[in-house]
Write an enzyme that holds these catalytic residues in place. Structure first.
Site, PDB file in Angstrom:
ATOM      1  N   GLU A 441       7.267   3.333 -20.505  1.00  0.00           N
ATOM      2  CA  GLU A 441       5.850   3.062 -20.190  1.00  0.00           C
ATOM      3  C   GLU A 441       5.396   3.500 -18.909  1.00  0.00           C
ATOM      4  O   GLU A 441       4.535   2.845 -18.088  1.00  0.00           O
ATOM      5  CB  GLU A 441       5.609   1.241 -20.036  1.00  0.00           C
TER       6      GLU A 441
HETATM    7  C1  LIG Z   1      14.975   3.625 -24.612  1.00  0.00           C
HETATM    8  C2  LIG Z   1      13.715   4.361 -24.286  1.00  0.00           C
HETATM    9  C3  LIG Z   1      12.642   3.885 -25.180  1.00  0.00           C
HETATM   10  C4  LIG Z   1      11.633   4.677 -25.101  1.00  0.00           C
HETATM   11  N1  LIG Z   1      10.577   4.272 -25.895  1.00  0.00           N
HETATM   12  C5  LIG Z   1       9.282   5.016 -26.180  1.00  0.00           C
HETATM   13  C6  LIG Z   1       8.270   4.917 -27.040  1.00  0.00           C
HETATM   14  O1  LIG Z   1       8.589   3.849 -27.940  1.00  0.00           O
HETATM   15  N2  LIG Z   1       7.350   5.901 -27.299  1.00  0.00           N
HETATM   16  C7  LIG Z   1       7.207   6.741 -26.396  1.00  0.00           C
HETATM   17  O2  LIG Z   1       6.325   7.567 -26.429  1.00  0.00           O
HETATM   18  N3  LIG Z   1       8.110   6.962 -25.217  1.00  0.00           N
HETATM   19  C8  LIG Z   1       9.085   6.402 -25.028  1.00  0.00           C
HETATM   20  N4  LIG Z   1      10.087   6.349 -24.308  1.00  0.00           N
HETATM   21  C9  LIG Z   1       9.879   7.571 -23.199  1.00  0.00           C
HETATM   22  C10 LIG Z   1       9.650   6.993 -21.868  1.00  0.00           C
HETATM   23  O3  LIG Z   1       8.236   6.423 -21.926  1.00  0.00           O
HETATM   24  C11 LIG Z   1       9.836   8.287 -20.885  1.00  0.00           C
HETATM   25  O4  LIG Z   1      11.100   8.748 -20.854  1.00  0.00           O
HETATM   26  C12 LIG Z   1       9.088   8.025 -19.453  1.00  0.00           C
HETATM   27  O5  LIG Z   1       7.732   7.763 -19.559  1.00  0.00           O
HETATM   28  C13 LIG Z   1       9.335   9.150 -18.512  1.00  0.00           C
HETATM   29  O6  LIG Z   1       9.266  10.333 -19.230  1.00  0.00           O
HETATM   30  P1  LIG Z   1      10.391  11.614 -19.180  1.00  0.00           P
HETATM   31  O7  LIG Z   1      11.676  10.809 -19.723  1.00  0.00           O
HETATM   32  O8  LIG Z   1       9.982  12.769 -19.773  1.00  0.00           O
HETATM   33  O9  LIG Z   1      10.514  11.704 -17.489  1.00  0.00           O
HETATM   34  P2  LIG Z   1       9.770  12.710 -16.485  1.00  0.00           P
HETATM   35  O10 LIG Z   1       8.442  12.736 -16.903  1.00  0.00           O
HETATM   36  O11 LIG Z   1      10.555  14.003 -16.552  1.00  0.00           O
HETATM   37  O12 LIG Z   1      10.138  12.187 -15.173  1.00  0.00           O
HETATM   38  C14 LIG Z   1      11.332  12.360 -14.404  1.00  0.00           C
HETATM   39  C15 LIG Z   1      11.271  11.777 -13.025  1.00  0.00           C
HETATM   40  O13 LIG Z   1      10.176  12.320 -12.155  1.00  0.00           O
HETATM   41  C16 LIG Z   1       9.179  11.647 -11.726  1.00  0.00           C
HETATM   42  N5  LIG Z   1       7.977  12.218 -11.982  1.00  0.00           N
HETATM   43  C17 LIG Z   1       7.431  12.973 -12.936  1.00  0.00           C
HETATM   44  N6  LIG Z   1       6.220  13.355 -12.559  1.00  0.00           N
HETATM   45  C18 LIG Z   1       5.875  12.989 -11.304  1.00  0.00           C
HETATM   46  C19 LIG Z   1       4.586  12.883 -10.413  1.00  0.00           C
HETATM   47  N7  LIG Z   1       3.648  13.530 -10.912  1.00  0.00           N
HETATM   48  N8  LIG Z   1       4.723  12.179  -9.222  1.00  0.00           N
HETATM   49  C20 LIG Z   1       5.834  11.446  -9.047  1.00  0.00           C
HETATM   50  N9  LIG Z   1       7.098  11.534  -9.735  1.00  0.00           N
HETATM   51  C21 LIG Z   1       6.994  12.263 -10.932  1.00  0.00           C
HETATM   52  C22 LIG Z   1       9.233  10.149 -12.620  1.00  0.00           C
HETATM   53  O14 LIG Z   1       8.829   9.241 -12.212  1.00  0.00           O
HETATM   54  C23 LIG Z   1      10.661  10.169 -13.307  1.00  0.00           C
HETATM   55  O15 LIG Z   1      11.242   9.256 -12.507  1.00  0.00           O
HETATM   56  C24 LIG Z   1      11.283   5.711 -24.154  1.00  0.00           C
HETATM   57  C25 LIG Z   1      12.224   6.185 -23.582  1.00  0.00           C
HETATM   58  C26 LIG Z   1      13.642   5.377 -23.570  1.00  0.00           C
HETATM   59  C27 LIG Z   1      14.648   6.061 -22.588  1.00  0.00           C
END
Ligand SMILES: Cc1cc2nc3c(=O)[nH]c(=O)nc-3n(C[C@H](O)[C@H](O)[C@H](O)COP(=O)(O)OP(=O)(O)OC[C@H]3O[C@@H](n4cnc5c(N)ncnc54)[C@H](O)[C@@H]3O)c2cc1C
Length: 597
Positions: A441
């Protein structure tokens, strides 16, 4: 086996004594929610959570979900029946509109129930939780026909919902999204692409699964301005509402993950699946935000829920485990050693968790009440102020309650010593389950940026000024009240730190945005501590008033006041540290070249 008892009494204190929910009887649905009715509902909900959901928590963790060769997913033993009991009890529709089969009660009650459900069994609670978020999106952005087709079935619990944003190369930055939608010429679209990490994407609990999917219509602009929202049901729905053929969407695999094993986290493959636009073309993020905001608050609730259940188990252990003697002489001389709860460091740990739990619960109830006002009031000024509150508090609730929820699960685990690291005791599961809430989220760093980068300056800072005024007025009005001495002065100091930090951003972050980025997480936590401090001050006032009424509540109210004083003495001082960090700026953080890391 871990224990769980839903904190119904504490919630009733908040609803009746702190926030006087009866004051809002003019709002639709509130007149029916008399204190007796509310207590009866919550007691029934507590029973479901304690007796049906909680016993499946550990077995669900051990068993996990299984993807079968045909792509179907089997949830852990007992989950389907527990979900059916939830649906049959009408819990999905507790605060949903009556015209769609709901009970129309305040959504505040639903927030409370979400806490009970998540404490009892976080993985199981996510299936209905996501469904409620999807219903909210339909109610705001769906066409009349979409509402008619999907909402009653989802309110009934016969169909569940999901949210599909994330793709392998795109998480936070949704502008990179590739899933595409091609018009079929009949008003529907063919949706193709891969979504990952989709919670409750496939399972065996409901007849149909209603996916809300972000995709880009062919030819739409690049970036976030070209994203639309689609409803893509697992089974197509016939005109008479019966289920038709299987749609072109399937679960490709399940993720193997650290926690929430009972929730199916799916890779979802869309292969020309039939979908229909929800809301306007290219305004999909706007529509999805309804679901995301609901989900962010629900995830904040998850943070508290794990802190609460971990605390309850840590207290039981601390009263039972005999090790060492009290520093002031044996307290249980007839036993070979004193229970560890006599040790100041153990009490420090327990009170840190408890004083957070009670304040976080108050913050959630206050925010949920504002959500009800924002959605149900006929007074425009009242609606606007409640909406301001929601905008400001959503990132705080999500970010602070989940960061501290995890931290507290670890603290509670620590009290078990080595046994906390052993799976049978269940503490390891709370830690593992709590961890995800900080990530999904919108990872918490993103929540902090949302607060600092968007919410502070919105509408000329109207929301933050409203918060300052409210807390400042409370301090002024109660400054002379001797019974609140230990509460008002530290709150006023914390508020001062928050105001200074806000001013520092105004003066130093416009020209140099890295100053905002480097201080955002500290600011979010500073805000959270002040908001919880305000909750404590209000609870203390209500506790004194309640104590004065008699009714045999003195002991409970004294414990409440002691817990609050602990928060004021031990947690509030953090505001000074946060302010110091924020005002040190971004220079050191940004000085090191990338290659030097
Ligand atoms: C168990 C689980 C359930 C999930 N359920 C859902 C679901 O139902 N539906 C859905 O759509 N998604 C779901 N997700 C996805 C989840 O919402 C994403 O993993 C999350 O939003 C982060 O995206 P990412 O993993 O690509 O990380 P990234 O976007 O690659 O981010 C990596 C890190 O970089 C930081 N970062 C990135 N950009 C910036 C910025 N501009 N400024 C500062 N920091 C930054 C982030 O804070 C993070 O710590 C789920 C994930 C998991 C693990």
């Amino acid at each position: 086996m871990p224990v769980y008892k839903a904190p119904v009494e504490d919630v009733m204190f908040l609803l009746n004594d702190v926030f006087s929910i009866e004051r809002h009887n003019n709002l639709p649905g509130f007149a029916d929610a008399t204190p007796d009715v509310v207590e009866a509902i919550l007691t029934e909900g507590a029973k479901l959570c304690e007796e049906i959901f909680a016993p499946l928590n550990r077995s669900g963790d051990l068993e996990g979900c299984t993807r079968n060769p045909d792509g179907s997913v089997t949830t852990p033993k007992g989950f389907k029946e527990a979900y059916e009991a939830y649906a049959a009890g009408g819990w999905m529709g507790l605060s949903m509109p009556e015209e769609y089969g709901g009970q129309g009660l305040p959504s505040t009650l639903n927030t409370v129930m979400q806490e009970f459900v998540s404490s009892a069994n976080l993985s199981l609670g996510m299936y209905p939780g996501l469904t409620q978020g999807a219903i909210a999106a339909f109610l705001v952005h769906g066409t009349e026909q979409q509402k008619k087709i999907y909402v009653p079935k989802m309110v009934e619990g016969a169909w569940t919902g999901t949210m599909n944003l994330t793709e392998p190369h795109c998480g936070t930055d949704l502008g990179l999204l590739k899933t595409k939608a091609v018009p079929n010429g009949d008003g529907s679209y063919a949706v193709s692409g891969t979504k990952i990490f989709i919670s409750a994407g496939e399972h065996d609990m409901a007849e149909n699964i209603v996916h809300l999917v972000l995709a880009r219509i062919e030819g739409a602009p690049a970036g976030t301005k070209g994203i639309s929202l689609f409803v893509v049901p697992k089974f197509l729905v016939n005109e008479d509402g019966s289920l038709g053929e299987r749609n072109g969407v399937a679960c490709g695999s399940l993720e193997h993950k650290m926690g929430i094993h009972g929730n199916a986290t799916c890779v979802m493959n869309y292969d020309g699946a039939k979908g229909w636009l929800v809301g306007e073309e290219n305004r999909g993020l706007n529509a999805m935000f309804v679901m995301m905001n609901e989900a962010r608050l629900a995830v904040g609730v998850q943070g508290l829920s794990q802190s609460e259940v971990a605390y309850q188990n840590a207290v039981a252990y601390a009263k039972d485990r005999l090790q060492g003697r009290s520093l002031t002489g044996a307290k249980f001389p007839d036993k070979p050693a004193d229970p560890i709860i006599v040790h100041p460091d153990v009490r420090r740990t327990l009170l840190s968790i408890r004083s957070f739990n009670e304040a976080a619960r108050a913050l959630l109830v206050w925010t949920a009440l504002n959500s009800d006002i924002a959605h149900r009031s006929s007074d425009e000024a009242e609606r606007q102020s409640a909406d301001d509150h929601m905008g400001l508090m959503t990132p705080v609730v999500k970010g602070v309650l989940t960061d501290l929820g995890f931290e507290n699960a670890v603290k509670a685990q620590q009290l078990f010593g080595g046994h906390g690291y052993i799976e049978e005791w269940g503490m390891s599961q709370f830690v593992r389950d709590a961890r995800i809430a900080m990530i999904y989220e919108g990872a918490n760093g993103i929540q902090a940026m949302d607060l600092v980068g968007r919410k502070l300056g919105k509408d000329g800072g109207r929301a933050i000024m409203g918060f300052f005024n409210e807390v400042g007025s409370f301090c002024q009005e109660n400054a002379a009240d001797d019974t609140l001495k230990g509460f008002v002065a530290p709150l006023q100091q914390g508020l001062g730190h928050l105001q200074q930090a806000t001013m520092w951003f105004m003066q130093n972050a416009m020209a140099k945005p890295d100053n905002a980025g480097a201080g955002a997480t500290d600011y979010m936590h500073l805000f959270g501590i002040v908001a919880m401090g305000y909750m404590w001050a209000r609870m203390a006032k209500a506790a004194h008033a309640k104590k004065a009424q008699g009714n045999g509540v003195a002991e409970r109210m004294d414990a409440k006041l002691l817990t609050g004083r602990f928060f004021m003495e031990r947690m509030m001082p953090e505001t000074g540290m946060r302010l110091a960090r924020i005002s040190s700026g971004a220079d050191i953080t940004m000085a090191m070249p990338v290659e030097a890391f």
